[in-house]
Design an enzyme around this catalytic site. Structure first.
Site, PDB file in Angstrom:
ATOM      1  N   GLY A   1       9.832  -2.201  11.329  1.00 15.77           N
ATOM      2  CA  GLY A   1       8.708  -3.121  11.204  1.00 15.77           C
ATOM      3  C   GLY A   1       7.419  -2.617  11.821  1.00 15.77           C
ATOM      4  N   SER A   2       7.261  -1.297  11.966  1.00 15.24           N
ATOM      5  CA  SER A   2       6.036  -0.780  12.583  1.00 15.24           C
ATOM      6  C   SER A   2       4.819  -1.025  11.691  1.00 15.24           C
ATOM      7  CB  SER A   2       6.181   0.711  12.897  1.00 15.24           C
ATOM      8  OG  SER A   2       6.286   1.482  11.712  1.00 15.24           O
ATOM      9  N   ASN A   3       4.982  -0.939  10.392  1.00 16.82           N
ATOM     10  CA  ASN A   3       3.865  -1.243   9.492  1.00 16.82           C
ATOM     11  C   ASN A   3       3.542  -2.738   9.513  1.00 16.82           C
ATOM     12  OD1 ASN A   3       2.769   1.152   8.102  1.00 16.82           O
ATOM     13  ND2 ASN A   3       4.876   1.427   7.416  1.00 16.82           N
TER      14      ASN A   3
ATOM     15  N   MET B   1      13.488  -1.324   1.552  1.00 15.16           N
ATOM     16  CA  MET B   1      14.330  -0.296   0.950  1.00 15.16           C
ATOM     17  C   MET B   1      15.212  -0.854  -0.162  1.00 15.16           C
ATOM     18  SD  MET B   1      13.194   2.229   2.586  1.00 15.16           S
ATOM     19  CE  MET B   1      14.313   3.515   2.032  1.00 15.16           C
ATOM     20  N   ARG B   2      14.617  -1.669  -1.029  1.00 14.02           N
ATOM     21  CA  ARG B   2      15.344  -2.203  -2.163  1.00 14.02           C
ATOM     22  C   ARG B   2      14.494  -2.039  -3.431  1.00 14.02           C
ATOM     23  NH1 ARG B   2      20.309  -2.341  -1.736  1.00 14.02           N
ATOM     24  NH2 ARG B   2      20.419  -3.864  -3.415  1.00 14.02           N
TER      25      ARG B   2
ATOM     26  N   ASN C   1       3.020  -1.548  -1.917  1.00 16.51           N
ATOM     27  CA  ASN C   1       4.070  -0.828  -1.190  1.00 16.51           C
ATOM     28  C   ASN C   1       3.456   0.356  -0.466  1.00 16.51           C
ATOM     29  OD1 ASN C   1       6.891  -0.057  -0.568  1.00 16.51           O
ATOM     30  ND2 ASN C   1       6.490   1.664  -1.943  1.00 16.51           N
TER      31      ASN C   1
ATOM     32  N   HIS D   1       4.445   4.149   0.874  1.00 15.37           N
ATOM     33  CA  HIS D   1       5.477   5.175   0.660  1.00 15.37           C
ATOM     34  C   HIS D   1       5.079   6.447   1.408  1.00 15.37           C
ATOM     35  CE1 HIS D   1       8.724   7.280  -1.349  1.00 15.37           C
ATOM     36  NE2 HIS D   1       7.874   8.255  -1.633  1.00 15.37           N
TER      37      HIS D   1
END
Length: 219
Positions: A44-46, A122-123, A139, A141
C-alpha cells in the site's frame, strides 16, 4: 520530458508529460474533491502516497475506500493511519472473475466512488468493472509501457539487460497493462542493481507520477 536531478531519494530520472506541481487545494474549495476508490494487494505504499498528498493539501481528492484482496496486508495499517475505510474482497472465495468484479463494483458504488485507482492491484480485471467505470480506472505499472507488461516487470527489465526502465500510469483496458498512457517516469538501471534496489527506486517515481496523474484528472 522534464529532468529530476539526483536527490536523496532517487537516482536521476525523467518524468513525462511536463506539468507544474500537483494541484494545491485552494482555501475557497472551488473544485469538489475527486472521490477515489483505491485497490491494493500488497504494502500500500502508493495508496499512502495518495493519502499523504491529500492530507498535505497537494491533491484535491478524497479516498472514499480502499479495497484489498489479501487478508492482513500492510495496506491495512496505512488505511487505519489515515482513517480510511478498508473492505476485503478475497478473490479466493469467488469462482468467476466477473462475480468477483461485481462485488467490487457494488462496494465502490456504496462509497460513491468517481474514479478507481489500482495501486498495486494484482488481479486481471473483467468487462464488469470496466463497464461500471468507463475510462475512469487508472493503474500504476513498474515499467515504461509497452515494455515488460504483466508480473515481474522489474525482473523482466533486469533479465533483458535494458539500461532504462521506470513506471507508467495508464487508463485500464481489458488487455493487461494496456490502455492510454497518462504519465511515465524513466529510471536508469545501475550495474549493481538487484530486483529489490531497482524496484525501490522505481517506487519513488511511482509515488510521484500517480499523484500527478490524479491531479491532472481533476484539473
Amino acid at each position: 520530458m522534464t529532468a529530476n536531478l539526483t536527490s536523496p531519494d532517487s537516482s536521476p530520472s525523467l518524468i513525462s508529460p511536463i506539468i507544474s506541481r500537483p494541484q494545491t487545494v485552494d482555501s475557497l474549495g472551488t473544485t469538489s474533491p475527486l472521490k477515489l476508490g483505491v485497490m491494493a494487494s500488497g504494502s500500500g505504499s502508493n495508496f499512502e502516497a495518495i493519502a499523504s498528498a491529500i492530507a498535505n493539501g497537494q491533491l484535491n481528492a478524497e479516498i472514499s475506500v480502499i479495497i484489498y484482496n489479501n487478508p492482513g496486508i500492510k495496506a491495512l495499517a496505512r488505511a487505519e493511519k489515515y482513517g480510511i475505510p478498508a473492505v476485503l474482497h478475497n478473490h479466493r472465495h469467488t469462482k468467476k472473475r466477473e462475480d468477483f468484479d461485481q462485488q467490487i463494483v457494488e462496494t465502490l458504488r456504496q462509497y460513491e466512488v468517481e474514479w478507481v485507482v489500482m495501486a498495486g492491484w494484482m488481479r486481471v480485471v473483467t468487462q464488469v468493472l470496466l463497464d461500471a467505470f468507463p475510462n475512469r480506472i487508472i493503474n500504476i505499472h513498474p515499467s515504461v509501457l509497452p515494455s515488460f507488461k504483466g508480473v515481474r516487470a522489474v525482473e523482466q527489465a533486469l533479465e533483458a539487460g535494458v539500461k532504462i526502465t521506470g513506471c507508467t500510469v495508464h487508463v485500464v483496458s481489458l488487455d493487461v497493462d494496456s490502455g492510454p498512457i497518462l504519465f511515465q517516469a524513466a529510471v536508469p538501471v545501475l550495474p549493481d542493481d538487484t530486483p529489490e534496489t531497482l524496484h525501490a527506486r522505481i517506487q519513488v517515481q511511482e509515488h510521484r507520477i500517480l499523484v500527478e496523474a490524479i491531479a491532472l484528472i481533476n484539473c
